[in-house]
Design a protein around this motif. Structure first.
Motif, PDB file in Angstrom:
ATOM      1  N   VAL A  24       0.850  -1.185   0.000  1.00  0.00           N
ATOM      2  CA  VAL A  24       0.000   0.000   0.000  1.00  0.00           C
ATOM      3  C   VAL A  24       0.890   1.242   0.000  1.00  0.00           C
ATOM      4  CG1 VAL A  24      -1.721   1.297   1.299  1.00  0.00           C
ATOM      5  CG2 VAL A  24      -1.866  -1.186   1.174  1.00  0.00           C
ATOM      6  N   VAL A  25       0.606   2.178  -0.905  1.00  0.00           N
ATOM      7  CA  VAL A  25       1.405   3.406  -1.014  1.00  0.00           C
ATOM      8  C   VAL A  25       0.463   4.589  -0.783  1.00  0.00           C
ATOM      9  CG1 VAL A  25       3.073   4.670  -2.409  1.00  0.00           C
ATOM     10  CG2 VAL A  25       2.825   2.207  -2.727  1.00  0.00           C
ATOM     11  N   TYR A  26       0.288   4.966   0.481  1.00  0.00           N
ATOM     12  CA  TYR A  26      -0.629   6.046   0.826  1.00  0.00           C
ATOM     13  C   TYR A  26      -0.170   7.380   0.257  1.00  0.00           C
ATOM     14  CZ  TYR A  26      -3.157   3.060   4.134  1.00  0.00           C
ATOM     15  OH  TYR A  26      -3.920   2.065   4.706  1.00  0.00           O
ATOM     16  N   SER A  27       1.142   7.547   0.072  1.00  0.00           N
ATOM     17  CA  SER A  27       1.660   8.826  -0.410  1.00  0.00           C
ATOM     18  C   SER A  27       1.335   9.079  -1.879  1.00  0.00           C
ATOM     19  CB  SER A  27       3.177   8.870  -0.217  1.00  0.00           C
ATOM     20  OG  SER A  27       3.817   7.905  -1.057  1.00  0.00           O
ATOM     21  N   GLY A  28       1.001   8.016  -2.619  1.00  0.00           N
ATOM     22  CA  GLY A  28       0.757   8.163  -4.039  1.00  0.00           C
ATOM     23  C   GLY A  28       2.014   8.411  -4.847  1.00  0.00           C
ATOM     24  N   ASN A  29       3.171   8.129  -4.267  1.00  0.00           N
ATOM     25  CA  ASN A  29       4.455   8.362  -4.919  1.00  0.00           C
ATOM     26  C   ASN A  29       5.114   7.021  -5.218  1.00  0.00           C
ATOM     27  OD1 ASN A  29       7.004   9.084  -5.756  1.00  0.00           O
ATOM     28  ND2 ASN A  29       7.554  10.178  -3.883  1.00  0.00           N
ATOM     29  N   PRO A  30       5.299   6.672  -6.498  1.00  0.00           N
ATOM     30  CA  PRO A  30       5.890   5.360  -6.829  1.00  0.00           C
ATOM     31  C   PRO A  30       7.354   5.230  -6.428  1.00  0.00           C
ATOM     32  CG  PRO A  30       5.564   6.658  -8.811  1.00  0.00           C
ATOM     33  CD  PRO A  30       4.897   7.419  -7.703  1.00  0.00           C
ATOM     34  N   ASP A  74      -2.809  -8.760   5.689  1.00  0.00           N
ATOM     35  CA  ASP A  74      -2.983  -9.812   6.693  1.00  0.00           C
ATOM     36  C   ASP A  74      -3.305 -11.163   6.059  1.00  0.00           C
ATOM     37  OD1 ASP A  74      -5.481  -9.161   5.792  1.00  0.00           O
ATOM     38  OD2 ASP A  74      -6.363  -8.757   7.761  1.00  0.00           O
ATOM     39  N   PHE A  75      -3.245 -11.253   4.743  1.00  0.00           N
ATOM     40  CA  PHE A  75      -3.568 -12.484   4.013  1.00  0.00           C
ATOM     41  C   PHE A  75      -2.377 -12.766   3.092  1.00  0.00           C
ATOM     42  CE2 PHE A  75      -7.318 -14.653   1.594  1.00  0.00           C
ATOM     43  CZ  PHE A  75      -6.543 -15.772   1.352  1.00  0.00           C
ATOM     44  N   LEU A  76      -1.632 -13.828   3.372  1.00  0.00           N
ATOM     45  CA  LEU A  76      -0.469 -14.184   2.563  1.00  0.00           C
ATOM     46  C   LEU A  76      -0.926 -14.845   1.264  1.00  0.00           C
ATOM     47  CD1 LEU A  76       2.668 -14.184   2.633  1.00  0.00           C
ATOM     48  CD2 LEU A  76       2.516 -16.554   3.438  1.00  0.00           C
ATOM     49  N   GLY A  77      -0.591 -14.232   0.123  1.00  0.00           N
ATOM     50  CA  GLY A  77      -1.046 -14.729  -1.171  1.00  0.00           C
ATOM     51  C   GLY A  77      -0.397 -16.041  -1.574  1.00  0.00           C
ATOM     52  N   GLN A  78      -1.081 -16.740  -2.457  1.00  0.00           N
ATOM     53  CA  GLN A  78      -0.600 -18.050  -2.891  1.00  0.00           C
ATOM     54  C   GLN A  78      -1.057 -18.337  -4.317  1.00  0.00           C
ATOM     55  OE1 GLN A  78      -1.075 -21.695  -0.280  1.00  0.00           O
ATOM     56  NE2 GLN A  78      -2.419 -22.316  -1.939  1.00  0.00           N
ATOM     57  N   THR A  79      -0.144 -18.907  -5.124  1.00  0.00           N
ATOM     58  CA  THR A  79      -0.461 -19.367  -6.474  1.00  0.00           C
ATOM     59  C   THR A  79      -0.108 -20.841  -6.592  1.00  0.00           C
ATOM     60  OG1 THR A  79       0.166 -17.201  -7.364  1.00  0.00           O
ATOM     61  CG2 THR A  79      -0.096 -18.982  -8.942  1.00  0.00           C
ATOM     62  N   PHE A  99      -5.208  -5.249   0.685  1.00  0.00           N
ATOM     63  CA  PHE A  99      -3.749  -5.125   0.826  1.00  0.00           C
ATOM     64  C   PHE A  99      -3.324  -4.513   2.158  1.00  0.00           C
ATOM     65  CE2 PHE A  99      -4.913  -4.798  -3.659  1.00  0.00           C
ATOM     66  CZ  PHE A  99      -4.204  -5.854  -4.191  1.00  0.00           C
ATOM     67  N   THR A 100      -4.220  -4.512   3.145  1.00  0.00           N
ATOM     68  CA  THR A 100      -3.928  -3.890   4.434  1.00  0.00           C
ATOM     69  C   THR A 100      -4.149  -4.890   5.561  1.00  0.00           C
ATOM     70  OG1 THR A 100      -6.193  -3.032   4.604  1.00  0.00           O
ATOM     71  CG2 THR A 100      -4.554  -1.593   3.582  1.00  0.00           C
ATOM     72  N   ASN A 101      -4.214  -4.383   6.790  1.00  0.00           N
ATOM     73  CA  ASN A 101      -4.449  -5.210   7.965  1.00  0.00           C
ATOM     74  C   ASN A 101      -5.285  -4.427   8.966  1.00  0.00           C
ATOM     75  OD1 ASN A 101      -2.588  -3.783   9.965  1.00  0.00           O
ATOM     76  ND2 ASN A 101      -1.149  -4.248   8.297  1.00  0.00           N
ATOM     77  N   PRO A 102      -5.819  -5.066   9.993  1.00  0.00           N
ATOM     78  CA  PRO A 102      -6.723  -4.373  10.934  1.00  0.00           C
ATOM     79  C   PRO A 102      -6.061  -3.248  11.724  1.00  0.00           C
ATOM     80  CG  PRO A 102      -6.954  -6.758  11.114  1.00  0.00           C
ATOM     81  CD  PRO A 102      -5.759  -6.506  10.268  1.00  0.00           C
ATOM     82  N   VAL A 103      -4.746  -3.236  11.795  1.00  0.00           N
ATOM     83  CA  VAL A 103      -4.066  -2.190  12.562  1.00  0.00           C
ATOM     84  C   VAL A 103      -4.080  -0.867  11.805  1.00  0.00           C
ATOM     85  CG1 VAL A 103      -1.869  -1.476  13.577  1.00  0.00           C
ATOM     86  CG2 VAL A 103      -2.616  -3.858  13.750  1.00  0.00           C
ATOM     87  N   ILE A 104      -3.680  -0.890  10.519  1.00  0.00           N
ATOM     88  CA  ILE A 104      -3.625   0.353   9.751  1.00  0.00           C
ATOM     89  C   ILE A 104      -4.936   0.656   9.045  1.00  0.00           C
ATOM     90  CG2 ILE A 104      -1.144   0.090   9.418  1.00  0.00           C
ATOM     91  CD1 ILE A 104      -1.726  -0.719   6.516  1.00  0.00           C
ATOM     92  N   ASN A 105      -5.828  -0.325   8.949  1.00  0.00           N
ATOM     93  CA  ASN A 105      -7.087  -0.126   8.233  1.00  0.00           C
ATOM     94  C   ASN A 105      -8.186  -0.945   8.905  1.00  0.00           C
ATOM     95  OD1 ASN A 105      -8.981   0.583   6.278  1.00  0.00           O
ATOM     96  ND2 ASN A 105      -8.280  -0.940   4.806  1.00  0.00           N
ATOM     97  N   PRO A 106      -8.684  -0.502  10.062  1.00  0.00           N
ATOM     98  CA  PRO A 106      -9.671  -1.292  10.822  1.00  0.00           C
ATOM     99  C   PRO A 106     -10.956  -1.562  10.051  1.00  0.00           C
ATOM    100  CG  PRO A 106      -8.745   0.473  12.150  1.00  0.00           C
ATOM    101  CD  PRO A 106      -8.297   0.729  10.759  1.00  0.00           C
ATOM    102  N   GLY A 129     -12.949   0.550   3.521  1.00  0.00           N
ATOM    103  CA  GLY A 129     -13.245   1.166   4.795  1.00  0.00           C
ATOM    104  C   GLY A 129     -14.509   0.704   5.482  1.00  0.00           C
ATOM    105  N   PHE A 130     -15.288  -0.201   4.836  1.00  0.00           N
ATOM    106  CA  PHE A 130     -16.544  -0.590   5.474  1.00  0.00           C
ATOM    107  C   PHE A 130     -16.936  -2.044   5.263  1.00  0.00           C
ATOM    108  CE2 PHE A 130     -17.536   0.914   1.241  1.00  0.00           C
ATOM    109  CZ  PHE A 130     -18.429  -0.017   0.759  1.00  0.00           C
ATOM    110  N   LEU A 131     -16.151  -2.818   4.525  1.00  0.00           N
ATOM    111  CA  LEU A 131     -16.548  -4.200   4.249  1.00  0.00           C
ATOM    112  C   LEU A 131     -15.772  -5.220   5.067  1.00  0.00           C
ATOM    113  CD1 LEU A 131     -17.147  -4.293   0.382  1.00  0.00           C
ATOM    114  CD2 LEU A 131     -18.824  -4.579   2.203  1.00  0.00           C
ATOM    115  N   GLY A 132     -14.952  -4.780   5.974  1.00  0.00           N
ATOM    116  CA  GLY A 132     -14.188  -5.743   6.749  1.00  0.00           C
ATOM    117  C   GLY A 132     -13.098  -6.362   5.904  1.00  0.00           C
ATOM    118  N   PRO A 133     -12.269  -7.227   6.449  1.00  0.00           N
ATOM    119  CA  PRO A 133     -11.209  -7.866   5.665  1.00  0.00           C
ATOM    120  C   PRO A 133     -11.792  -8.587   4.451  1.00  0.00           C
ATOM    121  CG  PRO A 133     -10.910  -8.282   7.999  1.00  0.00           C
ATOM    122  CD  PRO A 133     -12.262  -7.648   7.854  1.00  0.00           C
ATOM    123  N   PHE A 134     -11.157  -8.411   3.303  1.00  0.00           N
ATOM    124  CA  PHE A 134     -11.693  -8.929   2.058  1.00  0.00           C
ATOM    125  C   PHE A 134     -10.584  -9.595   1.273  1.00  0.00           C
ATOM    126  CE2 PHE A 134     -14.723  -8.211  -1.623  1.00  0.00           C
ATOM    127  CZ  PHE A 134     -15.796  -8.831  -1.003  1.00  0.00           C
TER     128      PHE A 134
END
Length: 697
Positions: free
Chosen positions: A258-264, A273-278, A317-324, A329-334
């Motif tokens: 996650v890049v909150y600053s919008g600067n690449p 909080d969800f480790l991706g898998q292929t 792409f976040t977790n409950p600490v930085i994005n409760p 912002g309203f659908l819970g972890p997805f």
């Protein structure tokens, strides 16, 4: 560790059939740069006599550069780049400004042992037991047709041999990364029936840490491939070639930061909080025959591919600490996931005239049938398990589609030596796609046909035996298709490109110096680009009405002393959006993933240390200019500099090496998606590999 020992044992067993090859480039003749033969125009030719910009890499050169993947090869070529993100097989190739996108055809045709790889997921692959890789730049529609709008990559694996031989290679690097390859080859019936078996096994603990989960997102549980080849000579005019391979893999997925600053240029670690898998596999087989008919060689290639890739991961792409609040912002972890399945059957027949005559010609026909199914789901994430994808009670968004395509083509090329110095070449290909998509939810069926004629004309003037100039008019075609059911842009248009190019191929100082270059100008209609709408879990392909692209390319190679070669390449790409109906306010901007210029330079030094002991050193430097990520040109990455090296000592047929990639530990994003083009309230970026180093035997 038990798995590592078993791999070493496997390598030893396979190598015991004969002599063991080493992984180093040697100057066979210290007086001249080695002559390279390529098949860029469907026949064997000296690379310096082929009127197009083509880079070729032998097995020794790949080993010296420590290149083990197609990504590594393409990043060595000016005006070409390849980055990896999102899923284990996903890649983004950019060739002269034309970019690869998800769920569509590639801009670069990939041919492995004569078989086109017709799916985007086949672009990123390991290179093992390979004889040579060729990279052609500029549209190659006249011979290679659809998907060659930016160029082509031709991969030739090693053939079975009439004498027993074997090879083995074991590599270990930081992050507990390991890879072992092995091969054995020889006769079943001397001069009549030959075989070759090879294997490539690897795993990786990773180097990019998710700082919330304290786990590495780029880990590879396994990626194992086995390949077998049979070569038969039933008569003196007929050759039969049977090939089969199977690849099974499990690795990371969806590791964006996650890049909150919008600067690449603000590189942040992943914190989801969800480790991706292929997980997935690729199985393919092909049968080829070559029949010498006297007036021409008739070649037939039948191929089948079964490909599957399933991915699971975080959608916010976040977790409950930085994005409760979770997703938006309203659908819970997805979470999100996809199941992709592709089956392809192809057939090609072609006639190729002999090379040693003033009039040379090629004609052929090609057919491929593709079945593709894609299931996409967005689901509530209650326990961070990939199995949640299959729980109907948790699914909030679902898109399911089945796609089929029957594509066929006819083509031909003729070359005529008008004089001993002047050659005129003309090629023409007609491609036709019949596409159908079924929405498995509503049963709605959509159908559309796309076709295009792709001419190419080249005039070549041989100044002398070591120097030529050429001018080319060439075209490329990338088929249109359907986006997922229910998205804002239901269908994307076919893309066509017209290229005007002038270039030169030269050798100097008794072939101790090679200088090649070109200038090109291209007009691209319906330029295809990719963006994501996370709100509807949709991946969308759109079109830009007209784009102009132009640039220059220079490549040099010099033998400056016995055992010492230096090399370099420069490429520039300028893109200009000239017309855009669907997207306002972007005329005059650069296209997505544009890098205005790239520079590659390096040297290779081999020196005898006495007896059969040899020392080798290979060094490479790469500069990539600013990178423009999307059509609004607001997200721009700073230039990056990458340094790689490999050094070793060889004892006859064995060698021990140390190597390093990205030695300056440059931190940057391999892929970047601004929130405006992802549906998220923030930007996301996929980190490239940091410093990577290890040993090889």
């Amino acid at each position: 560790m038990k798995k590592h020992y078993s791999l070493l044992l496997l390598s030893s067993i396979l190598a015991s059939g004969g002599s063991v090859g080493i992984s180093a480039a040697h100057a066979a003749d210290s007086a001249q740069i080695e002559t390279v033969t390529v098949t860029a125009e469907r026949r064997a030719e000296n690379i310096q006599q082929v009127p197009l910009q083509v880079s070729a890499f032998s097995a020794d050169q790949l080993a010296a550069s420590n290149v083990k993947t197609t990504q590594g090869v393409l990043n060595l070529v000016p005006n070409v780049s390849m980055d990896h993100s999102y899923t284990y097989l996903n890649s983004f190739v950019v060739v002269r400004g034309v970019a690869e996108i998800n769920n569509a055809d590639s801009p670069m045709a990939v041919i492995v042992d004569g078989v086109p790889q017709n799916n985007q997921k086949q672009m990123l692959m390991d290179l093992f037991d390979v004889k040579q890789v060729e990279v052609l730049k500029g549209p190659q529609g006249g011979l290679y047709g659809r998907n060659a709008i930016g160029g082509a990559m031709i991969i030739t694996t090693k053939a079975p041999t009439n004498d027993f031989e074997g090879s083995a290679d074991v590599t270990y690097g930081n992050g507990d990364a390991w890879q072992t390859t092995a091969s054995i080859s020889g006769p079943i019936i001397k001069d009549k029936l030959l075989f070759r078996l090879s294997a490539n096994l690897k795993g990786d603990g990773g180097r990019i840490e998710n700082t919330y989960l304290h786990k590495n997102v780029d880990q590879i549980d396994h990626d194992d491939t086995v390949r077998g080849k049979l070569l038969a000579y039933p008569t003196n005019w007929l050759t039969l070639d049977l090939r089969g391979s199977y690849n099974d893999f499990k690795g990371g997925a969806i590791w964006d930061s996650v890049v909150y600053s919008g600067n690449p240029n603000d590189t942040r670690p992943p914190v989801s909080d969800f480790l991706g898998q292929t997980t997935g596999h690729i199985a393919d087989t092909s049968f080829k025959f070559d029949a010498d008919l006297g007036f021409a060689t008739l070649t037939g290639i039948t191929a089948y591919t079964d490909l599957a890739e399933d991915n699971r991961g975080d959608l916010d792409f976040t977790n409950p600490v930085i994005n409760p609040g979770g997703f938006l912002g309203f659908l819970g972890p997805f979470g999100q996931g996809q199941n992709l399945s592709v089956n392809m059957t192809s057939q090609e027949l072609r006639l190729v005239s002999p090379t040693d005559q003033p009039f040379r010609w090629i004609t052929g026909a090609y057919y491929v049938h593709t079945n593709r199914s894609l299931l996409t789901r967005g689901f509530f994430d209650v326990n961070h398990s990939p199995a949640q994808f299959n729980n109907p009670a948790l699914v909030l968004i679902q898109k399911a589609e089945s796609d089929s395509n029957n594509a066929w083509a006819i083509y031909g090329q003729a070359d005529y030596d008008l004089t001993s110095k002047f050659t005129l070449s003309a090629a023409l290909r007609y491609d036709h796609d019949n596409r159908q998509q079924t929405d498995l939810g509503t049963k709605l069926v959509r159908k559309h046909s796309f076709d295009n004629t792709e001419p190419k004309v080249t005039a070549t003037y041989h100044i002398d035996k070591d120097r030529l100039v050429y001018a080319t008019y060439s075209t490329g075609f990338r088929s249109g298709g359907f986006n997922a059911p229910g998205v804002s842009i239901p269908e994307f248009k076919p893309e066509t490109l017209t290229n005007y190019e002038a270039g030169f191929k030269t050798s100097w100082l008794d072939k101790r110096l090679v200088l090649n270059g070109a200038v090109y100008y291209a007009v691209d209609h319906n330029f295809q680009f990719f963006f994501v709408d996370a709100l509807t879990a949709s991946q969308i392909i759109g079109n830009l009405d007209k784009v102009h692209i132009w640039g220059v390319e220079l490549q040099a190679q010099a033998l400056v002393a016995d055992g010492l070669q230096v090399f370099g390449g420069l490429g520039t790409t300028s893109t200009d959006i000239r017309q855009s109906t669907d997207f306002a306010g972007i005329v005059g901007n650069k296209t997505p993933k544009t890098v205005p210029w790239t520079l590659n330079a390096g040297f290779e030094y081999d020196r005898s240390l006495g007896g059969d002991v040899n020392g080798t050193l290979h060094f490479e430097y790469q500069h990539r200019a600013r990178k423009y990520w999307q059509i609004d040109n607001l997200a721009v990455s700073d230039p990056i500099d990458l340094v790689s090296a490999r050094a070793g000592v060889e004892f006859g047929r064995w060698g021990l090496y140390v190597w390093g990639k990205n030695l300056t530990d440059a931190r940057y994003y391999a892929d970047y998606n601004p929130g405006k083009f992802s549906g998220l309230p923030y930007d996301i970026g996929s980190l490239a590999q940091p410093r990577n180093y290890g040993v090889e035997a």
